[in-house]
Scaffold this motif. Structure first.
Motif, PDB file in Angstrom:
ATOM      1  N   TYR A   1       0.873  -1.169   0.000  1.00 13.80           N
ATOM      2  CA  TYR A   1       0.000   0.000   0.000  1.00 13.80           C
ATOM      3  C   TYR A   1       0.906   1.212   0.000  1.00 13.80           C
ATOM      4  O   TYR A   1       2.121   1.069   0.140  1.00 13.80           O
ATOM      5  CB  TYR A   1      -0.955  -0.034   1.201  1.00 13.80           C
TER       6      TYR A   1
ATOM      7  N   SER B   1       3.249   1.295   3.009  1.00 14.51           N
ATOM      8  CA  SER B   1       3.677   0.088   3.727  1.00 14.51           C
ATOM      9  C   SER B   1       3.570  -1.155   2.842  1.00 14.51           C
ATOM     10  O   SER B   1       2.845  -1.170   1.851  1.00 14.51           O
ATOM     11  CB  SER B   1       2.799  -0.108   4.971  1.00 14.51           C
TER      12      SER B   1
ATOM     13  N   PRO C   1      -0.086 -11.330  14.787  1.00 12.09           N
ATOM     14  CA  PRO C   1      -0.640 -10.148  15.439  1.00 12.09           C
ATOM     15  C   PRO C   1      -1.325  -9.225  14.442  1.00 12.09           C
ATOM     16  O   PRO C   1      -1.142  -9.366  13.228  1.00 12.09           O
ATOM     17  CB  PRO C   1       0.599  -9.473  16.044  1.00 12.09           C
ATOM     18  N   SER C   2      -2.074  -8.291  14.968  1.00 12.15           N
ATOM     19  CA  SER C   2      -2.798  -7.332  14.140  1.00 12.15           C
ATOM     20  C   SER C   2      -1.838  -6.631  13.176  1.00 12.15           C
ATOM     21  O   SER C   2      -0.750  -6.217  13.567  1.00 12.15           O
ATOM     22  CB  SER C   2      -3.461  -6.319  15.074  1.00 12.15           C
ATOM     23  N   GLY C   3      -2.249  -6.550  11.912  1.00 13.73           N
ATOM     24  CA  GLY C   3      -1.465  -5.800  10.937  1.00 13.73           C
ATOM     25  C   GLY C   3      -0.360  -6.592  10.256  1.00 13.73           C
ATOM     26  O   GLY C   3       0.402  -6.035   9.476  1.00 13.73           O
ATOM     27  N   CYS C   4      -0.269  -7.913  10.513  1.00 13.32           N
ATOM     28  CA  CYS C   4       0.849  -8.679   9.947  1.00 13.32           C
ATOM     29  C   CYS C   4       0.582  -9.137   8.516  1.00 13.32           C
ATOM     30  O   CYS C   4       1.434  -9.773   7.906  1.00 13.32           O
ATOM     31  CB  CYS C   4       1.191  -9.868  10.826  1.00 13.32           C
ATOM     32  N   GLY C   5      -0.625  -8.873   7.995  1.00  8.19           N
ATOM     33  CA  GLY C   5      -0.882  -9.189   6.582  1.00  8.19           C
ATOM     34  C   GLY C   5      -1.752 -10.414   6.352  1.00  8.19           C
ATOM     35  O   GLY C   5      -1.897 -10.864   5.218  1.00  8.19           O
ATOM     36  N   LYS C   6      -2.386 -10.923   7.404  1.00 13.98           N
ATOM     37  CA  LYS C   6      -3.204 -12.143   7.277  1.00 13.98           C
ATOM     38  C   LYS C   6      -4.401 -11.905   6.353  1.00 13.98           C
ATOM     39  O   LYS C   6      -4.631 -12.643   5.403  1.00 13.98           O
ATOM     40  CB  LYS C   6      -3.750 -12.579   8.656  1.00 13.98           C
ATOM     41  N   THR C   7      -5.165 -10.866   6.663  1.00 10.24           N
ATOM     42  CA  THR C   7      -6.388 -10.607   5.903  1.00 10.24           C
ATOM     43  C   THR C   7      -6.060 -10.263   4.455  1.00 10.24           C
ATOM     44  O   THR C   7      -6.742 -10.710   3.538  1.00 10.24           O
ATOM     45  CB  THR C   7      -7.193  -9.472   6.561  1.00 10.24           C
ATOM     46  N   THR C   8      -4.999  -9.501   4.246  1.00 12.30           N
ATOM     47  CA  THR C   8      -4.620  -9.148   2.870  1.00 12.30           C
ATOM     48  C   THR C   8      -4.286 -10.413   2.082  1.00 12.30           C
ATOM     49  O   THR C   8      -4.672 -10.553   0.923  1.00 12.30           O
ATOM     50  CB  THR C   8      -3.431  -8.165   2.888  1.00 12.30           C
TER      51      THR C   8
ATOM     52  N   GLU D   1     -11.287 -14.268  10.595  1.00 15.23           N
ATOM     53  CA  GLU D   1     -11.608 -13.943  12.002  1.00 15.23           C
ATOM     54  C   GLU D   1     -13.085 -14.173  12.265  1.00 15.23           C
ATOM     55  O   GLU D   1     -13.727 -13.360  12.945  1.00 15.23           O
ATOM     56  CB  GLU D   1     -11.277 -12.469  12.315  1.00 15.23           C
TER      57      GLU D   1
ATOM     58  N   ALA E   1       2.132  -4.660   2.960  1.00 15.05           N
ATOM     59  CA  ALA E   1       1.206  -5.449   3.782  1.00 15.05           C
ATOM     60  C   ALA E   1       1.579  -6.920   3.738  1.00 15.05           C
ATOM     61  O   ALA E   1       1.545  -7.615   4.762  1.00 15.05           O
ATOM     62  CB  ALA E   1      -0.225  -5.249   3.294  1.00 15.05           C
TER      63      ALA E   1
HETATM   64  P1  ATP Z   1      -5.861  -7.579  11.668  1.00 14.60           P
HETATM   65  O1  ATP Z   1      -5.736  -8.824  12.490  1.00 14.60           O
HETATM   66  O2  ATP Z   1      -5.763  -6.339  12.475  1.00 14.60           O
HETATM   67  O3  ATP Z   1      -7.009  -7.604  10.707  1.00 14.60           O
HETATM   68  P2  ATP Z   1      -4.062  -8.389   9.540  1.00 14.60           P
HETATM   69  O4  ATP Z   1      -2.915  -9.237   9.932  1.00 14.60           O
HETATM   70  O5  ATP Z   1      -5.215  -9.066   8.903  1.00 14.60           O
HETATM   71  O6  ATP Z   1      -4.510  -7.509  10.768  1.00 14.60           O
HETATM   72  P3  ATP Z   1      -3.994  -6.727   7.199  1.00 14.60           P
HETATM   73  O7  ATP Z   1      -5.408  -6.286   7.328  1.00 14.60           O
HETATM   74  O8  ATP Z   1      -3.673  -7.689   6.119  1.00 14.60           O
HETATM   75  O9  ATP Z   1      -3.443  -7.291   8.559  1.00 14.60           O
HETATM   76  O10 ATP Z   1      -3.083  -5.429   7.033  1.00 14.60           O
HETATM   77  C1  ATP Z   1      -1.679  -5.487   6.826  1.00 14.60           C
HETATM   78  C2  ATP Z   1      -1.112  -4.065   6.699  1.00 14.60           C
HETATM   79  O11 ATP Z   1      -1.600  -3.459   5.523  1.00 14.60           O
HETATM   80  C3  ATP Z   1      -1.518  -3.163   7.834  1.00 14.60           C
HETATM   81  O12 ATP Z   1      -0.425  -2.338   8.151  1.00 14.60           O
HETATM   82  C4  ATP Z   1      -2.658  -2.351   7.264  1.00 14.60           C
HETATM   83  O13 ATP Z   1      -2.707  -1.076   7.848  1.00 14.60           O
HETATM   84  C5  ATP Z   1      -2.286  -2.255   5.794  1.00 14.60           C
HETATM   85  N1  ATP Z   1      -3.481  -2.226   4.947  1.00 14.60           N
HETATM   86  C6  ATP Z   1      -4.435  -3.168   4.806  1.00 14.60           C
HETATM   87  N2  ATP Z   1      -5.387  -2.809   3.928  1.00 14.60           N
HETATM   88  C7  ATP Z   1      -5.032  -1.576   3.489  1.00 14.60           C
HETATM   89  C8  ATP Z   1      -5.603  -0.635   2.535  1.00 14.60           C
HETATM   90  N3  ATP Z   1      -6.733  -0.938   1.883  1.00 14.60           N
HETATM   91  N4  ATP Z   1      -4.957   0.518   2.352  1.00 14.60           N
HETATM   92  C9  ATP Z   1      -3.802   0.812   2.991  1.00 14.60           C
HETATM   93  N5  ATP Z   1      -3.202  -0.016   3.888  1.00 14.60           N
HETATM   94  C10 ATP Z   1      -3.821  -1.192   4.132  1.00 14.60           C
END
Ligand code: ATP
Length: 351
Positions: free
Chosen positions: A13, A16, A37-44, A159, A18
């Motif tokens: 992004y 950053s 942990p939160s923000g590590c890129g799982k959902t992406t 989740e 992701a």
């Molecule tokens: P969580 O458990 O909090 O959902 P996650 O591990 O699923 O976290 P992601 O949602 O994949 O993490 O996000 C990974 C990184 O990418 C984070 O730093 C997030 O801020 C960033 N990110 C995710 N989606 C976007 C977007 N649409 N635009 C900009 N940055 C994004």
């Protein structure tokens, strides 16, 4: 070749990264957790699999075919969102049948499959209700039925249990695992909850800052964490600062350990609280055991176990005793024993 393969997946992004070079192979019928942990890129990662996010680099292959750029609706993946994303104005049956309507499956067949899917998630009889007339757990089941009804090649869960209370979450974990196994459906699920990961899957991929730190069975991840991060994130661990001696050995609280340390730099010793046993100080260490001595500082009843804090020369050690066991009284001198093979040694992290 594996059923589902992610190779070198990357998503940036603006400011950053992701997901940074994620590769993972999943066998047909396997259930894999993305844990971190939160923000590590799982959902992406999950969304790239579903076709909801375009990767910047890397490929996704399913059943021999590359699907990296295939639109979401042509991937035949069932996605269960954290928020369930049900249509509030549609009945349970219409919500569940939605994917079939989109695929132009006939009415009779849709009715039959909706009924079957609702049976699987134990919601038969509630076909006519609206989502607002259901509990959170029931809504979650509708979302699951809606994903299953299309007979997806891969089931993706994001989740999906995090909005449920602890007891329901526990029950749903087992239910989803049973359904996944009985249908033999390839499943990837995202969670930051280690218990969920440990209990619901065949393998866990632990993620940190957009990368996979370690992939392995729940036992591998818990018993043989490859990195300090994994040891810290999955399960509880005592972290004991270690000293190196002149011969390259390491010691904790002045006791030399039969463990090897990685080359160079300061190290810490990790040991799980439930692997430590407390005995009277008169009892010597057996073969292959580590033995530290200290004084019981306090004991706390935590329901399914008793946590005993032992204070020694180098700090504190937490010991888990089974509930029902009587912890030594505060102030008692004790020896803490554990098997040398339960000792993990990792480089100390920069503060
Ligand atoms: P969580 O458990 O909090 O959902 P996650 O591990 O699923 O976290 P992601 O949602 O994949 O993490 O996000 C990974 C990184 O990418 C984070 O730093 C997030 O801020 C960033 N990110 C995710 N989606 C976007 C977007 N649409 N635009 C900009 N940055 C994004």
């Amino acid at each position: 070749m594996s059923y589902l393969t992610l190779a070198g997946l990357q998503k940036r992004y603006r400011d950053s990264v992701a997901v940074d070079d994620v590769s993972l192979s999943v066998e047909q019928g396997e259930s894999v957790a993305l844990l971190g942990p939160s923000g590590c890129g799982k959902t992406t990662t999950l969304r790239m699999l579903a076709g909801l996010v375009d990767p910047d680099a890397g490929t996704i292959r399913l059943d021999g075919a590359e699907i990296t750029r295939l639109p979401a609706h042509r991937r035949n993946m069932g996605y269960v969102f954290q928020s369930y994303a049900l249509f509030p104005h549609l009945s349970v049956a219409r919500n569940v049948g939605f994917g079939l309507e989109e695929r132009r499956v006939g009415r009779a067949e849709t009715g039959r499959r909706v009924e079957e899917a609702l049976g699987m998630v134990r919601l038969s009889g509630l076909e006519g209700r609206r989502p607002r007339e259901l509990s959170g757990g029931q809504q979650q089941r509708v979302a699951l039925a809606r994903a299953l009804v299309i007979r997806p090649s891969v089931l993706l869960l994001d989740e999906s249990l995090s909005n449920l209370d602890a007891k329901l979450r526990d029950a749903m974990r087992h239910e989803i695992r049973d359904i996944q196994r009985s249908l033999g459906i390839t499943t990837l699920f995202v969670t930051h909850d280690q218990v969920e990961a440990l209990t619901m899957c065949d393998r866990i991929a632990v993620m940190k800052r957009g990368r996979i730190e370690q992939i392995g069975t729940p036992e591998d991840i818990y018993e043989r964490p490859a990195t300090r991060f994994v040891a810290d994130f999955v399960g509880r661990a005592n972290v004991l600062p270690a000293d190196r001696d002149a011969k390259g050995g390491i010691s904790v609280w002045g006791v030399t350990l039969p463990a090897r340390a990685p080359q160079g730099g300061e190290v810490d010793v990790f040991v799980r609280p439930q692997r430590v046993r407390l005995v009277p100080v008169s009892e010597p260490a057996g073969e292959g055991m580590v033995r530290l001595t200290g004084r019981v500082e306090r004991s706390v009843f935590v329901g399914d176990h008793v946590e005993v804090i032992v204070a020694g020369t180098g700090g504190q050690l937490s010991v888990e005793m089974q509930s029902g066991a009587r912890p030594p009284a505060d102030g008692t001198e004790v020896a803490a024993l554990w098997q040398a093979r339960d000792t993990l040694v990792f480089p100390r992290e920069a503060p």
